[in-house]
Design a protein around this motif. Sequence first.
Motif, mmCIF file in Angstrom:
data_model
loop_
_atom_site.group_PDB
_atom_site.id
_atom_site.type_symbol
_atom_site.label_atom_id
_atom_site.label_comp_id
_atom_site.label_asym_id
_atom_site.label_seq_id
_atom_site.Cartn_x
_atom_site.Cartn_y
_atom_site.Cartn_z
ATOM 1 N N GLN A 64 0.974 -1.438 0.021
ATOM 2 C CA GLN A 64 0.191 0.054 -0.111
ATOM 3 C C GLN A 64 0.897 1.414 -0.015
ATOM 4 N N GLY A 65 2.038 1.336 0.707
ATOM 5 C CA GLY A 65 2.792 2.284 0.714
ATOM 6 C C GLY A 65 3.427 2.656 -0.590
ATOM 7 N N ILE A 66 3.836 1.483 -1.116
ATOM 8 C CA ILE A 66 4.599 1.676 -2.709
ATOM 9 C C ILE A 66 3.563 2.280 -3.514
ATOM 10 N N LEU A 67 2.266 1.623 -3.513
ATOM 11 C CA LEU A 67 1.177 2.142 -4.396
ATOM 12 C C LEU A 67 0.842 3.756 -4.060
ATOM 13 N N CYS A 68 1.010 4.154 -2.773
ATOM 14 C CA CYS A 68 0.569 5.599 -2.583
ATOM 15 C C CYS A 68 1.737 6.278 -2.905
ATOM 16 N N GLY A 69 3.048 6.032 -2.890
ATOM 17 C CA GLY A 69 4.145 6.923 -3.404
ATOM 18 C C GLY A 69 3.857 7.065 -5.008
ATOM 19 N N ALA A 70 3.838 5.720 -5.349
ATOM 20 C CA ALA A 70 3.926 5.820 -7.065
ATOM 21 C C ALA A 70 2.582 6.614 -7.770
ATOM 22 N N VAL A 71 1.424 6.404 -7.078
ATOM 23 C CA VAL A 71 0.251 7.199 -7.501
ATOM 24 C C VAL A 71 0.717 8.653 -7.394
ATOM 25 N N ALA A 72 1.261 9.104 -6.159
ATOM 26 C CA ALA A 72 1.682 10.708 -5.852
ATOM 27 C C ALA A 72 2.520 11.051 -6.734
ATOM 28 N N VAL A 73 3.539 10.298 -7.235
ATOM 29 C CA VAL A 73 4.554 10.566 -8.419
ATOM 30 C C VAL A 73 4.041 10.806 -9.697
ATOM 31 N N TYR A 74 3.150 9.753 -9.952
ATOM 32 C CA TYR A 74 2.632 9.787 -11.118
ATOM 33 C C TYR A 74 1.590 10.800 -11.385
ATOM 34 N N GLY A 75 0.746 11.227 -10.301
ATOM 35 C CA GLY A 75 -0.482 12.307 -10.329
ATOM 36 C C GLY A 75 0.449 13.682 -10.752
ATOM 37 N N ASN A 76 1.749 13.809 -9.961
ATOM 38 C CA ASN A 76 2.539 14.875 -10.272
ATOM 39 C C ASN A 76 2.928 15.226 -11.798
ATOM 40 N N GLN A 77 3.441 14.252 -12.144
ATOM 41 C CA GLN A 77 3.684 13.912 -13.568
ATOM 42 C C GLN A 77 2.893 14.160 -14.626
ATOM 43 N N LEU A 78 1.415 13.759 -14.237
ATOM 44 C CA LEU A 78 0.372 14.056 -15.156
ATOM 45 C C LEU A 78 -0.089 15.360 -15.045
#
Length: 88
Positions: A64-78
């Motif tokens: 869940q932590g990995i997913l939270c970090g990944a989605v945060a970075v992906y969202g920022n890039q988006l």
Amino acid sequence: MEWNAVANFIKPELLIVLIACWVIGYILKKTPRVKDWTIIYIVTLAAIIAVCIILGLSVDSVLQGILCGAVAVYGNQLVKQAKKGVDE
């Protein structure tokens, strides 16, 4: 698999961790001595620690932590890429 599907795997109670990761990433990006390539690692580590504090230490918490970090970075890039596309 779409990123929206990945975002649906994140437990709703961890939305605050996702937002915190986004803020941490933004702060790190504005910090002069932090290299861009390290931001994803720092954000992901912070997310894993936060989720383990909230849910307790388990394999699910780490994922869940990995997913939270990944989605945060992906969202920022988006957001960045969308702004770049609008400007061009």
